[in-house]
Design an enzyme around this catalytic site. Structure first.
Site, PDB file in Angstrom:
ATOM      1  N   ARG A  18      35.791 134.138  21.840  1.00 16.52           N
ATOM      2  CA  ARG A  18      36.077 135.305  21.298  1.00 16.52           C
ATOM      3  C   ARG A  18      37.415 135.799  21.497  1.00 16.52           C
ATOM      4  O   ARG A  18      37.931 135.278  22.586  1.00 16.52           O
ATOM      5  CB  ARG A  18      35.246 136.499  21.918  1.00 16.52           C
ATOM      6  N   HIS A  74      35.958 141.823  25.753  1.00 12.75           N
ATOM      7  CA  HIS A  74      34.593 141.739  25.615  1.00 12.75           C
ATOM      8  C   HIS A  74      34.208 143.097  24.688  1.00 12.75           C
ATOM      9  O   HIS A  74      33.344 143.113  23.531  1.00 12.75           O
ATOM     10  CB  HIS A  74      33.885 141.952  26.962  1.00 12.75           C
ATOM     11  N   TYR A  92      41.195 137.932  33.020  1.00  8.88           N
ATOM     12  CA  TYR A  92      40.350 136.746  33.357  1.00  8.88           C
ATOM     13  C   TYR A  92      40.689 135.388  32.353  1.00  8.88           C
ATOM     14  O   TYR A  92      40.215 134.392  32.660  1.00  8.88           O
ATOM     15  CB  TYR A  92      39.034 137.267  33.404  1.00  8.88           C
TER      16      TYR A  92
END
Lengths: 348, 327
Positions: free
Chosen positions: A263, A267, A276
Site C-alpha cells: 500500500r 494505513h 515505519y
C-alpha cells in the site's frame, strides 16, 4: 552456452508472455474492462485524499497499490451469485462486484442513501445483499469464520456457489484466521482465502508478525493448497484465483492465495505511513505499480493506446465528478435515524 | 400432559424445530455422537445427519463465526457453547458481529442465530463451570437474551428463539436441566420472546428472578407465606427485550421489590432492573429496592462451603423478604 540458454529462455518467456491473456481466456474487451476496474479505484482514492485535504471528508482508508489483487481475484467470480467477504482495503473488489461510484461516494460521505448502511460504518466498509457483498467490520480477521460459514451453508444447500474472503497480512496472526482455515479444510468448504500481503500490519513489519517468508506456506497445515502470487500482476492473480474458484466450485475445497503487494498510502488518514517505512521503499514499490504494469502489457499487445487510455481516464474522471457532486448534494441522515435497524421492525 | 425435565423439554423443542425447518442446523463441541456433554442433542446426528449436526473443533469463535456466516447465507444455525464460561473467545463474534450486522448494514443482512449456553452454579462446577453471563450480553443492543426456568417455558422459548430473525443468546441454567420437572404439551407451541410471566400472585412484595433463582424465589415465597407475607414472583424469561410492563405493574401493585440473581452484584442485571424501577415506578415504592445476588468475587469457587456462601438460596431470599416486609 550459458548465455545461449539464457537467451533461449527469455525468448521462451517472451512468447509465453505474449499469449498470457489468451491462455487465460481473456478477450480484448475483458482486458480493457479489467484495466478500467483497476484504474477507477485508484482515481477514486486519489480524489478521496484530495477531498480529505479540502475538509470534505472526515476519514479515508485507501487501497492504492492493491488494485491488481482485488480485480484479479474478483474477476474470477460469478458476480451476483458468489459471496464476497471483503475488508476495508478492497475498494477495487467492491467496484468490480458492481457497486457504482455513486454508491461508494454516498458511503464515504456518510449520507442517508448510502446503500451499504445509511452512513453507519466508517468509509471503506461496503455492503450489498443484492451483490452478495457481505457486511463487514473494522476488527481484523473476524470475517474469515463468516466466509467459512457462508461456504458451509452453500455446501449444505447443495449450491455451486463459492465464497471469497479478503484480509491483510495482519489478520493471519489472529485466532480467527487459524480457526476459519482449519474448519474450511476439515469440511473442504468452497471458499477462497485471499491474503493481501502488503508487508505491514499498520507499522509492524512482516518479520515481527511471523517467522516465515510466505503466509501461503501455512495452507498445507490446514490440508489445502497455498499459492504465492505477484499481487501487482493482475493476470497472474487472475490465473491463481481462477484455479482456486474452480477447485472450490468442483468440491475440492479451499485455497489460500497470498498476493504480495504494497500500500502506498498510510494505513488510514489518521496514520503517518513514513514513521515505519522509508520514502525510498514506497518509491521502489511504485516502480512495480500494478496499473502501470498492466498498462505496459496492454500496450505491448496493441490493446491499449495512449489515446484510448486518455479516453478511459476522461470517462472515469467524469463518473467520479458526477458521483462526488451527487453525493455531496445528497441529504445527510436524520439524527434519529441512528435508532433504526437495531432489531427487525415488528410486523404490523 | 407429560411431565418432563427442562433438558427434555429443550431437546424436544429443538428436535421439533429441526423437523419443521430444514434450514435449522446445530453446531458445537461434542454435540454429534456424544449428544452434547449434557446429552441435549442426544440422537440428533442419527436423525438429522452430520451435515446438520456438526461436531466442531474446540474453537468457540469459529462456532459462532461460522454460525453467523451460515445465517447470512440463509440457514438458521443454533450454536452450542459447551459451558457459558467458555464463551469469551466468541464474544468478539457475538458483540462486534452478530449484534451489529443488521444495524451496520441497515438490514441488508441480518443474523438469525441462536447461541445456546448452559450457565449457572450450584453444581460444584467451580470457577469455570458456574458463571452467569446474562449482564454482559443483556447490555448489548442488537442481541436478545433469554433465560427460561420451567420445562414449559424452555420448550416454547427455544422454538421462539430459533424462529426469531435476530441473534438470541439462550442461557440454560444447568442445575435446572434435570432438577426441575413440569408439564410440557406434546407438539408445537411458542412462548414469545420479551414476555415475562407472573409465576406466583401476591400483594405484599414482588420478587423478580429467572433461571434457577426463580425456583428458589418460589420456595422462599412459600416459606414466608406461613408468616403471612404474600409474595408475587415474576419470572422474566427474556432479559432483553425486557418486559417492563409486567415488571412495573407488579412493582406498582406491591410497592416493594427484591431482585434475585446468582451473578455477582456490581453491574449485574439487577442494576438495570433497579434503575428501571427507580426511574419509572419511584412513586409507587414503599421501601428500598433490594438485590439478593452472589458477592462481588470473580467467580463461584469450587469447595462446597465457598460455593454455598456465594449462591443465593431460598433461605437467603426468604431472609431478604422478611426484612423488606418489615421495612
Amino acid at each position: 552456452m550459458a548465455h545461449m540458454r539464457n537467451k533461449a529462455e527469455s525468448a521462451g518467456r517472451a512468447t509465453k508472455v505474449k499469449t498470457k491473456h489468451k491462455e487465460l481466456g481473456l478477450t480484448r474487451e475483458k482486458l480493457l474492462d479489467m484495466y478500467e476496474k483497476m484504474l477507477l479505484p485508484r482515481m477514486i482514492s486519489e480524489r478521496m485524499w484530495r477531498m480529505l485535504r479540502q475538509g470534505k471528508l472526515l476519514f479515508v482508508v485507501s487501497s492504492e497499490g492493491h488494485e491488481a489483487t482485488g480485480v484479479g481475484t474478483a474477476y474470477a467470480l460469478n458476480m451476483g451469485s458468489d459471496y464476497i467477504v471483503h475488508y476495508y482495503r478492497d475498494l477495487s473488489v467492491v467496484l468490480a462486484a458492481g457497486m457504482t461510484v455513486k454508491d461508494v461516494m454516498l458511503q464515504v460521505f456518510g449520507k442517508a442513501d448510502d446503500p451499504s448502511g445509511g452512513g453507519r460504518e466508517l468509509p471503506g466498509l461496503f455492503c450489498s445483499s443484492k451483490l452478495r457483498l457481505v457486511s463487514t467490520s473494522s476488527p481484523i480477521a473476524v470475517q474469515l469464520p463468516h466466509a467459512a460459514g457462508i461456504a458451509l451453508a452453500s455446501k449444505i444447500k447443495g449450491e455451486k456457489i463459492v465464497t471469497i474472503t479478503y484480509f491483510g497480512d495482519g489478520a493471519t496472526s489472529k485466532g480467527d484466521f487459524h480457526e476459519a482455515l482449519n474448519f474450511a479444510g476439515i469440511h473442504k468448504l468452497p471458499v477462497i482465502f485471499v491474503c493481501e500481503n502488503n508487508k505491514y500490519a499498520i507499522s509492524v513489519p512482516q518479520s515481527k508478525q511471523m517467522a516465515i517468508e510466505n503466509v501461503a506456506d501455512r495452507a498445507p497445515g490446514y490440508g489445502f493448497p497455498g499459492v504465492v502470487v505477484d499481487g501487482n500482476d493482475v493476470l497472474e492473480v487472475y490465473r491463481a484465483a481462477k484455479e482456486a474458484v474452480e477447485r472450490a466450485r468442483n468440491g475440492l475445497g479451499p485455497t489460500l492465495i497470498e498476493a504480495k503487494t504494497y500500500r502506498y498510502a498510510p494505513h488510514t488518514s489518521n496514520d503517518d505511513g513514513v514513521r515505519y517505512r522509508t520514502q525510498e521503499e514506497i518509491e521502489e514499490w511504485k516502480k512495480k505499480d500494478p496499473i502501470e504494469k498492466f498498462k505496459q502489457y496492454l500496450k505491448e499487445h496493441g490493446i491499449l493506446s495512449e489515446a484510448l487510455e486518455k479516453e478511459i481516464r476522461a470517462k472515469l474522471e467524469q463518473q467520479i465528478d458526477e458521483a462526488v457532486d451527487f453525493a455531496d448534494k445528497a441529504p445527510l441522515p436524520k439524527p434519529e435515524d441512528a435508532l433504526t435497524h437495531v432489531y427487525a421492525e415488528p410486523r404490523r | 400432559m407429560a411431565v418432563k425435565t427442562v433438558i427434555e423439554a429443550l431437546r424436544e423443542g429443538l428436535w421439533e424445530e429441526m423437523k419443521r425447518d430444514e434450514r435449522v442446523i446445530v453446531l458445537g463441541e461434542d454435540i454429534g455422537i456424544q449428544g452434547g456433554v449434557f446429552r441435549l442433542t442426544d440422537g440428533f446426528v442419527q436423525e438429522f445427519g452430520e451435515e446438520r449436526v456438526i461436531d466442531t473443533p474446540l474453537a468457540e469463535s469459529l462456532i459462532v463465526g461460522a454460525a453467523i456466516g451460515a445465517a447470512m447465507n440463509g440457514l438458521k444455525p443454533v450454536a452450542e457453547i459447551q459451558f457459558a464460561d467458555f464463551i469469551y473467545p466468541a464474544v468478539d463474534q457475538i458483540i462486534n458481529e452478530a449484534a451489529k450486522i443488521r444495524y451496520r448494514s441497515t438490514s441488508n443482512y441480518s443474523c438469525p442465530i441462536v447461541v445456546r449456553a448452559p450457565y449457572g452454579g450450584g453444581i460444584h462446577g467451580g470457577l469455570y463451570h458456574s458463571q452467569s453471563l446474562e449482564a454482559l450480553f443483556s447490555h448489548i443492543a442488537g442481541l436478545k437474551v433469554v433465560a427460561p426456568s420451567t420445562p414449559y417455558d424452555a420448550k416454547g422459548l427455544i422454538k421462539a428463539a430459533v424462529r426469531d430473525v435476530d441473534p438470541v443468546i439462550f442461557l440454560e441454567h444447568k442445575k435446572t436441566y434435570r432438577l426441575i420437572k413440569g408439564e410440557v404439551p406434546e407438539g408445537d407451541y411458542v412462548v414469545p420472546l420479551g414476555k415475562a410471566d407472573v409465576k406466583r400472585q401476591g400483594k405484599n412484595i414482588t420478587v423478580v428472578a429467572y433461571g434457577l433463582m426463580l425456583h428458589y424465589s418460589l420456595e422462599a415465597a412459600e416459606a414466608v407465606s406461613r408468616d403471612g407475607i404474600d409474595v408475587e414472583v415474576v419470572d422474566l424469561r427474556t432479559l432483553r427485550p425486557l418486559d417492563k410492563e409486567t415488571l412495573l405493574s407488579s412493582v406498582k401493585k406491591t410497592g416493594k421489590v427484591i431482585i434475585v440473581h446468582e451473578d455477582s452484584k456490581f453491574g449485574g442485571f439487577g442494576a438495570e432492573l433497579s434503575a428501571t424501577i427507580a426511574e419509572e415506578a419511584f412513586d409507587y415504592l414503599d421501601g428500598p429496592i433490594v438485590r439478593v445476588t452472589a458477592p462481588d468475587v470473580p467467580a463461584m469457587p469450587y469447595s462446597p462451603p465457598l460455593e454455598d456462601y456465594c449462591m443465593p438460596s431460598p433461605e437467603k431470599i426468604a431472609g431478604a423478604i422478611r426484612q423488606l416486609a418489615a421495612y
